[in-house]
Motif scaffolding. Structure first.
Motif, short mmCIF file in Angstrom:
data_model
loop_
_atom_site.label_atom_id
_atom_site.label_comp_id
_atom_site.label_asym_id
_atom_site.label_seq_id
_atom_site.Cartn_x
_atom_site.Cartn_y
_atom_site.Cartn_z
N THR A 1 0.83 -1.20 0.00
CA THR A 1 0.00 0.00 0.00
C THR A 1 0.86 1.25 0.00
N VAL A 2 1.94 1.22 0.79
CA VAL A 2 2.86 2.36 0.83
C VAL A 2 3.51 2.55 -0.53
N ALA A 3 3.88 1.45 -1.17
CA ALA A 3 4.51 1.53 -2.49
C ALA A 3 3.61 2.27 -3.48
N LEU A 4 2.32 1.90 -3.51
CA LEU A 4 1.38 2.57 -4.41
C LEU A 4 1.17 4.02 -4.01
N ALA A 5 1.20 4.29 -2.70
CA ALA A 5 0.94 5.64 -2.21
C ALA A 5 2.03 6.63 -2.61
N VAL A 6 3.24 6.13 -2.88
CA VAL A 6 4.32 7.03 -3.28
C VAL A 6 4.65 6.90 -4.77
N GLY A 7 3.76 6.27 -5.52
CA GLY A 7 3.89 6.32 -6.97
C GLY A 7 4.58 5.16 -7.64
N PHE A 8 4.89 4.06 -6.90
CA PHE A 8 5.50 2.89 -7.54
C PHE A 8 4.39 1.99 -8.11
N ASP A 9 4.68 1.35 -9.23
CA ASP A 9 3.64 0.56 -9.90
C ASP A 9 3.50 -0.84 -9.33
N SER A 10 4.46 -1.29 -8.53
CA SER A 10 4.36 -2.62 -7.92
C SER A 10 5.18 -2.67 -6.65
N ALA A 11 4.79 -3.57 -5.74
CA ALA A 11 5.52 -3.74 -4.49
C ALA A 11 6.92 -4.28 -4.74
N ALA A 12 7.06 -5.14 -5.78
CA ALA A 12 8.36 -5.73 -6.08
C ALA A 12 9.35 -4.66 -6.54
N ASN A 13 8.93 -3.79 -7.45
CA ASN A 13 9.81 -2.71 -7.90
C ASN A 13 10.15 -1.77 -6.77
N PHE A 14 9.17 -1.49 -5.91
CA PHE A 14 9.40 -0.61 -4.76
C PHE A 14 10.42 -1.24 -3.81
N SER A 15 10.24 -2.51 -3.48
CA SER A 15 11.14 -3.17 -2.55
C SER A 15 12.57 -3.20 -3.07
N ARG A 16 12.72 -3.45 -4.36
CA ARG A 16 14.04 -3.48 -4.97
C ARG A 16 14.71 -2.10 -4.91
N ALA A 17 13.97 -1.05 -5.26
CA ALA A 17 14.52 0.30 -5.23
C ALA A 17 14.82 0.74 -3.80
N PHE A 18 13.94 0.38 -2.87
CA PHE A 18 14.13 0.75 -1.47
C PHE A 18 15.39 0.11 -0.90
#
Length: 379
Positions: A318-335
């Protein structure tokens, strides 16, 4: 005939001090003893290692910032006595360092895959360094000030040196329009530089007396002095161009922060908002590592704050989508690339004791030089 003693008595009897107001002694204003906790530096020394392990230990310690190697005529078995103290001044690192001669490089691949693109500002107390960027070599020596972007490749060599450095996120200069791109890999001298060096030496002398409450004023004063020192020496734009640059950067920053959650926040959208060309936009964000990189860092910093907030129970996806990432996987990798630990580790710590929201789930996080470099943007 009046004797000298009689004259003094006579003069004293005639003198009468006249005051309009009573005399009140004014005590000097002195800060009370520090009651709060003082700053604690991250210290690293190689002298505790066996001689043949000293340089490998230094190389590993510096690996987030530089690839290092010994000069060709130096045997690693002879030892490498280096020491470093890193003080976090609320989002700006103050680095004291003493090291023997070594060579260093921040390669294009390091820059491409690293989230670290801060400004590094260094003055030497002893020794010399030579650093090349695109075939242009800058020589630093005592009494001079060197500025370099960690978002650009460079390589060089250093003699045995004692130095002070500031490592500053590019965004700290954003309200002033950012440091001019011409700052990269320049060495400056003159009276402005001497004033800045004197101020940094004064800060250094009081590092163990500062508290957390002191840091905003100290940091902001240093930032202002850096801008006052650097800009007149390297910025050759006229005043109108500089004012335009400041205004554009301020508007760009506000637009980005207001639209972090929007999937439509792109370089093209920002260029349209500012009514400038893509080329002009890229020039504006050149010292910030590029437009897309800047937006990504701002989104990740916002996500980090949300995940580290015990009162915010949103899931990682949910946090990933809230800051503009298209998927949790892409967000986790970038984070994980940005901070060196996964977003799930923050949630695990909060669901445990809540005391250490960063790091492994079963132990407190370890502060390292790399973790300080990666998390500067969070302060």
């Amino acid at each position: 005939m009046m004797h000298d003693e009689d004259k003094d008595t006579h003069l004293a009897s005639e003198f009468v001090e006249r005051r309009r107001w009573p005399r009140v002694s004014q005590a000097p204003l002195v800060q009370e003893a520090v009651l709060g906790p003082c700053l604690v530096p991250l210290r690293f020394e190689t002298e505790g290692f066996p001689l043949d392990r000293q340089f490998p230990a230094w190389r590993e310690h510096m690996s987030a910032l530089l690839n290092t190697r010994l000069p060709d005529n130096i045997d690693p078995k002879d030892g490498f006595a280096a020491r470093q103290a890193v003080w976090n001044l609320g989002g700006m690192l103050f680095v004291q360092q003493t090291a023997p001669a070594f060579r260093y490089e921040r390669s294009a691949d390091m820059v491409r895959f690293s989230p670290i693109d801060h400004w590094q500002i260094t003055f030497l107390r002893t020794g010399r360094t030579w650093t090349g960027v695109d075939g242009r070599v800058a020589q630093n020596e005592p009494g001079m000030l060197e500025i370099r972007s960690l978002g650009q490749p460079f390589s060089g060599r250093a003699l045995a040196t004692e130095s002070l450095s500031l490592i500053v996120p590019v965004d700290l200069f954003a309200d002033g329009g950012g440091l001019p791109a011409a700052c990269n890999n320049v060495v400056l001298g003159g009276h402005r530089v001497r004033l800045l060096i004197d101020h940094l030496s004064s800060v250094e002398a009081n590092l163990d007396r500062f508290t957390q409450a002191d840091l905003p004023g100290i940091r902001n004063r240093i930032l202002a002095m850096v801008v006052d020192t650097v800009t007149p020496l390297v910025d050759h734009n006229d005043d109108n161009d500089q004012i335009s640059q400041i205004g554009l950067m301020t508007r760009a920053r506000r637009f980005i922060l207001s639209n972090l959650a929007s999937p439509d926040l792109t370089p093209d959208a920002l260029a349209r908002e500012l009514a400038i060309s893509r080329t002009r936009l890229y020039e504006l964000f050149e010292t910030s590592g590029g437009v897309a990189n800047y937006i990504r860092r701002r989104r990740l910093a916002a996500a980090h704050a949300m995940l580290a907030d015990p009162s915010d129970a949103q899931k990682v996806g949910t946090v990933a989508l809230a800051v503009g990432f298209d998927s949790a996987a892409n967000f986790s990798r970038a984070f994980t690339q940005q901070f060196g630990y996964s977003p799930s580790n923050i949630r695990k710590r909060i669901s445990g004791d809540g005391a250490h929201p960063v790091g492994q789930a079963d132990k407190a996080p370890q502060v390292t030089f790399e973790s300080l470099l990666r998390t500067l943007d969070l302060f």
